[in-house]
Scaffold this motif. Sequence first.
Motif, PDB file in Angstrom:
ATOM      1  N   GLY A  49      95.265 -10.854  -8.548  1.00 18.92           N
ATOM      2  CA  GLY A  49      95.085 -10.349  -7.198  1.00 18.92           C
ATOM      3  C   GLY A  49      95.084 -11.410  -6.116  1.00 18.92           C
ATOM      4  N   HIS A  50      95.356 -12.652  -6.475  1.00 23.29           N
ATOM      5  CA  HIS A  50      95.319 -13.746  -5.505  1.00 23.29           C
ATOM      6  C   HIS A  50      96.386 -13.536  -4.432  1.00 23.29           C
ATOM      7  CE1 HIS A  50      95.471 -17.792  -3.817  1.00 23.29           C
ATOM      8  NE2 HIS A  50      94.270 -17.967  -4.339  1.00 23.29           N
ATOM      9  N   ASP A  51      96.059 -13.895  -3.192  1.00 22.59           N
ATOM     10  CA  ASP A  51      96.973 -13.730  -2.054  1.00 22.59           C
ATOM     11  C   ASP A  51      98.299 -14.467  -2.238  1.00 22.59           C
ATOM     12  OD1 ASP A  51      95.139 -12.157  -0.759  1.00 22.59           O
ATOM     13  OD2 ASP A  51      94.343 -13.790   0.472  1.00 22.59           O
ATOM     14  N   PHE A  52      98.309 -15.528  -3.025  1.00 23.94           N
ATOM     15  CA  PHE A  52      99.534 -16.297  -3.245  1.00 23.94           C
ATOM     16  C   PHE A  52     100.658 -15.418  -3.789  1.00 23.94           C
ATOM     17  CE2 PHE A  52     102.309 -18.890  -5.955  1.00 23.94           C
ATOM     18  CZ  PHE A  52     102.705 -19.872  -5.060  1.00 23.94           C
ATOM     19  N   TRP A  53     100.308 -14.417  -4.601  1.00 19.35           N
ATOM     20  CA  TRP A  53     101.324 -13.567  -5.236  1.00 19.35           C
ATOM     21  C   TRP A  53     101.863 -12.491  -4.296  1.00 19.35           C
ATOM     22  CZ3 TRP A  53     102.569 -16.608  -8.741  1.00 19.35           C
ATOM     23  CH2 TRP A  53     101.638 -17.272  -9.530  1.00 19.35           C
ATOM     24  N   ALA A  54     101.351 -12.420  -3.060  1.00 16.57           N
ATOM     25  CA  ALA A  54     101.864 -11.441  -2.103  1.00 16.57           C
ATOM     26  C   ALA A  54     103.286 -11.794  -1.663  1.00 16.57           C
ATOM     27  CB  ALA A  54     100.951 -11.360  -0.879  1.00 16.57           C
ATOM     28  N   GLY A  55     103.645 -13.070  -1.759  1.00 15.71           N
ATOM     29  CA  GLY A  55     104.989 -13.511  -1.397  1.00 15.71           C
ATOM     30  C   GLY A  55     105.934 -13.377  -2.580  1.00 15.71           C
ATOM     31  N   PRO A  56     107.149 -13.887  -2.427  1.00 17.39           N
ATOM     32  CA  PRO A  56     108.102 -13.819  -3.532  1.00 17.39           C
ATOM     33  C   PRO A  56     107.631 -14.674  -4.701  1.00 17.39           C
ATOM     34  CG  PRO A  56     108.972 -15.165  -1.750  1.00 17.39           C
ATOM     35  CD  PRO A  56     107.686 -14.561  -1.260  1.00 17.39           C
ATOM     36  N   GLY A  57     108.018 -14.298  -5.848  1.00 19.30           N
ATOM     37  CA  GLY A  57     107.621 -15.014  -7.057  1.00 19.30           C
ATOM     38  C   GLY A  57     107.302 -13.997  -8.120  1.00 19.30           C
ATOM     39  N   GLY A  58     107.406 -14.381  -9.308  1.00 19.03           N
ATOM     40  CA  GLY A  58     107.161 -13.434 -10.392  1.00 19.03           C
ATOM     41  C   GLY A  58     106.753 -14.162 -11.639  1.00 19.03           C
ATOM     42  N   THR A  59     107.304 -13.738 -12.738  1.00 14.74           N
ATOM     43  CA  THR A  59     106.938 -14.279 -14.043  1.00 14.74           C
ATOM     44  C   THR A  59     107.166 -15.782 -14.121  1.00 14.74           C
ATOM     45  OG1 THR A  59     107.507 -12.155 -15.001  1.00 14.74           O
ATOM     46  CG2 THR A  59     107.271 -13.982 -16.513  1.00 14.74           C
ATOM     47  N   ALA A  60     108.264 -16.253 -13.583  1.00 17.35           N
ATOM     48  CA  ALA A  60     108.556 -17.689 -13.639  1.00 17.35           C
ATOM     49  C   ALA A  60     107.511 -18.488 -12.866  1.00 17.35           C
ATOM     50  CB  ALA A  60     109.947 -17.967 -13.084  1.00 17.35           C
ATOM     51  N   GLU A  61     107.082 -17.990 -11.716  1.00 16.49           N
ATOM     52  CA  GLU A  61     106.058 -18.679 -10.940  1.00 16.49           C
ATOM     53  C   GLU A  61     104.725 -18.706 -11.680  1.00 16.49           C
ATOM     54  OE1 GLU A  61     105.692 -20.333  -7.911  1.00 16.49           O
ATOM     55  OE2 GLU A  61     107.860 -20.445  -8.006  1.00 16.49           O
ATOM     56  N   ARG A  62     104.391 -17.615 -12.338  1.00 18.09           N
ATOM     57  CA  ARG A  62     103.129 -17.559 -13.087  1.00 18.09           C
ATOM     58  C   ARG A  62     103.166 -18.515 -14.275  1.00 18.09           C
ATOM     59  NH1 ARG A  62     100.122 -12.891 -11.335  1.00 18.09           N
ATOM     60  NH2 ARG A  62     101.424 -11.716  -9.908  1.00 18.09           N
ATOM     61  N   ALA A  63     104.302 -18.599 -14.935  1.00 21.28           N
ATOM     62  CA  ALA A  63     104.454 -19.536 -16.052  1.00 21.28           C
ATOM     63  C   ALA A  63     104.366 -20.970 -15.543  1.00 21.28           C
ATOM     64  CB  ALA A  63     105.773 -19.301 -16.772  1.00 21.28           C
TER      65      ALA A  63
END
Length: 94
Positions: A49-63
């Motif tokens: 739920g972190h605000d950082f994930w409100a922008g573009p990004g997905g599985t690759a960013e999390r990895a």
Amino acid sequence: MARSPYPPDLLRLQIDWIRTYEALAQQAPADSTTALRRRLIELSCRLAGHDFWAGPGGTAERASLRRTARRRPADRYRVTGSGAGPDAVRDENR
């Protein structure tokens, strides 16, 4: 060391999640794991739920976040107290 593209609070959350997961994995089968499992769930929710994930990004960013957190020097961040509170990981350089 290169600067991380992630906010410090998000990186600390991920480091705390990794350390909590490792502590859970090291528990003896007879030991109670309830507190660690609850902490892991709480951290997972806060990470997702972190605000950082409100922008573009997905599985690759999390990895990439996980890889970045694992590369951090062990002495920079340390778990404080029981590791059960929201500020359980402290940046020693702040």
